[in-house]
Write a protein that holds these residues in place. Structure first.
Motif, PDB file in Angstrom:
ATOM      1  N   LEU A  86      -5.124   2.867   5.628  1.00 54.34           N
ATOM      2  CA  LEU A  86      -3.802   3.390   5.292  1.00 54.34           C
ATOM      3  C   LEU A  86      -3.831   4.027   3.905  1.00 54.34           C
ATOM      4  O   LEU A  86      -3.273   5.117   3.692  1.00 54.34           O
ATOM      5  N   ALA A  87      -4.479   3.377   2.954  1.00 58.42           N
ATOM      6  CA  ALA A  87      -4.590   3.942   1.610  1.00 58.42           C
ATOM      7  C   ALA A  87      -5.322   5.276   1.645  1.00 58.42           C
ATOM      8  O   ALA A  87      -4.951   6.224   0.937  1.00 58.42           O
ATOM      9  N   VAL A  95       0.832  -1.202   0.000  1.00 61.79           N
ATOM     10  CA  VAL A  95       0.000   0.000   0.000  1.00 61.79           C
ATOM     11  C   VAL A  95       0.873   1.261   0.000  1.00 61.79           C
ATOM     12  O   VAL A  95       0.594   2.233  -0.716  1.00 61.79           O
ATOM     13  N   ARG A  96       1.942   1.245   0.779  1.00 64.20           N
ATOM     14  CA  ARG A  96       2.809   2.422   0.858  1.00 64.20           C
ATOM     15  C   ARG A  96       3.593   2.659  -0.433  1.00 64.20           C
ATOM     16  O   ARG A  96       4.139   3.747  -0.639  1.00 64.20           O
ATOM     17  N   ALA A  97       3.646   1.665  -1.305  1.00 66.65           N
ATOM     18  CA  ALA A  97       4.289   1.847  -2.608  1.00 66.65           C
ATOM     19  C   ALA A  97       3.391   2.600  -3.592  1.00 66.65           C
ATOM     20  O   ALA A  97       3.875   3.131  -4.603  1.00 66.65           O
ATOM     21  N   ALA A 136      -7.523   4.009  -5.814  1.00 63.42           N
ATOM     22  CA  ALA A 136      -6.784   3.129  -6.715  1.00 63.42           C
ATOM     23  C   ALA A 136      -6.642   1.720  -6.169  1.00 63.42           C
ATOM     24  O   ALA A 136      -6.073   0.850  -6.839  1.00 63.42           O
ATOM     25  N   LEU A 137      -7.157   1.472  -4.955  1.00 65.85           N
ATOM     26  CA  LEU A 137      -6.960   0.181  -4.303  1.00 65.85           C
ATOM     27  C   LEU A 137      -8.230  -0.651  -4.335  1.00 65.85           C
ATOM     28  O   LEU A 137      -9.302  -0.188  -3.946  1.00 65.85           O
ATOM     29  N   GLY A 139       7.897   0.726  -4.475  1.00 65.04           N
ATOM     30  CA  GLY A 139       7.317   1.535  -5.549  1.00 65.04           C
ATOM     31  C   GLY A 139       8.294   1.780  -6.677  1.00 65.04           C
ATOM     32  O   GLY A 139       7.923   1.713  -7.861  1.00 65.04           O
ATOM     33  N   GLN A 140       9.545   2.059  -6.357  1.00 62.79           N
ATOM     34  CA  GLN A 140      10.542   2.289  -7.390  1.00 62.79           C
ATOM     35  C   GLN A 140      10.781   1.027  -8.220  1.00 62.79           C
ATOM     36  O   GLN A 140      10.924   1.083  -9.436  1.00 62.79           O
TER      37      GLN A 140
END
Length: 392
Positions: A247-248, A215-217, A256-257, A335-336
């Motif tokens: 969290l999102a 989620v954090r990505a 987007a989730l 994410g990267q």
């Protein structure tokens, strides 16, 4: 040859995850070779009658009784299944137990040792030293006896092997054999076309697998691909789907989730075929079947460097391996890695490499070849026994 696989639990949503999937994959692969492979297990959360076969594998499924609820899956059993255990074991040429500290697989293993039926145990990273009083009592009452007496102990990694050995210090176990997880090579996923990029997590939603890193990505990826979709799928065995939604929302990416919950195996494969990157952020992951299934359709993967499959993924170029840490926010790193794999050329190269890796190293056919060799070894070390009816 008659082989009885014993695994703790089967549910419609695959709540038990890897061990059940491995038992099914191996049983299906063995049956394609003409082996009479069957499964004994507990069933839970079914509506209506319990199944008599699972994905084409004849199965003895008895209703799970939650006799020790505080111990979750370790505290379930079935008097009916245990009452049939001796007859099932006598009817098998090999008993293959997917072993854990519980009230089903451990009794079956002890019965196999008592009756002299060749016993193969597979621990799935679930047996290692512990300070928990319940587990230590189980070790004294039966686990150590099973490990000392097993004809073969299957392990995925050297770390898993060493953990099992440490449960019985002072007694070198000479029966270890390495058996990797395997999956069926699938038809490759189609090109993305005009649809938005899709990033998928498809595993049990629990703390150990770190869905929060998935989620954090999202903000990192959405900054470059604002139309990207993120699918967090799988049984919520850790009660984390709600917190992940919150969290999102806190990160401003809730729209987007998607969280479809548990999926059947065919639905999982369909989801993977429609995705662009698979993410499993788990820092401790011995040999994830979900990663193998993603790669089997040619889906590039993002995994943590500490995972059992990570060296193979890195060497083959089948995805990206991150330096994720257990007590850190690994979202930007994940994410990267996802962004790199969303580049068309990188995605195509990793896709080909992922499917080829499964074909060359982790196909179920290759794994079954190894397993049949193990069965042959353990059967050769035992005396022939009178034939019996399998599990009736």
């Amino acid at each position: 040859m008659r082989v009885l696989h014993v695994v703790t639990l089967h549910t419609p949503s695959n709540d038990f995850g890897g061990p059940t999937r491995v038992a099914l994959n191996l049983s299906k692969g063995l049956r394609r070779r003409g082996v009479d492979a069957r499964i004994a297990t507990l069933g839970d959360k079914f509506v209506g009658p319990l199944p008599s076969e699972v994905e084409g594998v004849p199965s003895f499924v008895h209703q799970a009784r939650h006799v020790l609820p505080a111990f979750e899956v370790s505290g379930i059993t079935s008097p009916g299944l245990l009452a049939r255990a001796r007859r099932m074991v006598r009817g098998a040429d090999v008993v293959h137990v997917h072993l854990m500290r519980d009230l089903i697989t451990l009794p079956f293993a002890l019965i196999a040792r008592e009756l002299g039926t060749p016993l193969v145990v597979q621990t799935h990273g679930m047996i290692d030293p512990t300070e928990k009083l319940f587990a230590k009592a189980v070790d004294v009452l039966g686990m150590k006896r099973v490990l000392r007496g097993a004809d073969a102990i299957l392990h995925l990694t050297a770390m898993e092997r060493d953990g099992v050995q440490a449960v019985v210090p002072g007694t070198p176990l000479g029966s270890f054999r390495r058996l990797v997880n395997g999956v069926q090579v699938q038809e490759p996923r189609p090109p993305r076309g005009d649809r938005p990029p899709t990033v998928v997590y498809c595993a049990r939603v629990q703390k150990r697998k770190r869905p929060e890193d998935f989620v954090r990505a999202m903000p990192t990826v959405l900054a470059r691909h604002p139309d990207a979709r993120f699918v967090l799928a799988g049984p919520d065995t850790g009660g984390l789907t709600g917190p992940m939604r919150r969290l999102a929302a806190e990160l401003g990416v809730a729209g987007a989730l998607e969280c479809p919950g548990p999926l059947g195996h065919a639905e999982v494969l369909a989801l993977l075929r429609g995705a662009d990157v698979y993410v499993l952020p788990s820092v401790v992951e011995p040999f994830a079947v979900s990663v193998l299934e993603a790669m089997s359709v040619g889906l590039p993967v993002v995994v943590a460097r500490t995972g059992g499959l990570s060296p193979d993924v890195a060497a083959a170029g089948a995805g990206r391996v991150t330096d994720s840490l257990p007590d850190a926010d690994n979202g930007p790193l994940v994410g990267q890695a996802v962004l790199e794999l969303l580049e068309p050329d990188a995605n195509e190269q990793a896709s080909r490499a992922a499917r080829q890796l499964v074909h060359d190293r982790f196909s179920i056919d290759a794994v079954v070849d190894t397993l049949l060799g193990v069965y042959g070894e353990v059967m050769a070390r035992t005396h022939p026994r009178p034939a019996a009816v399998h599990g009736s």
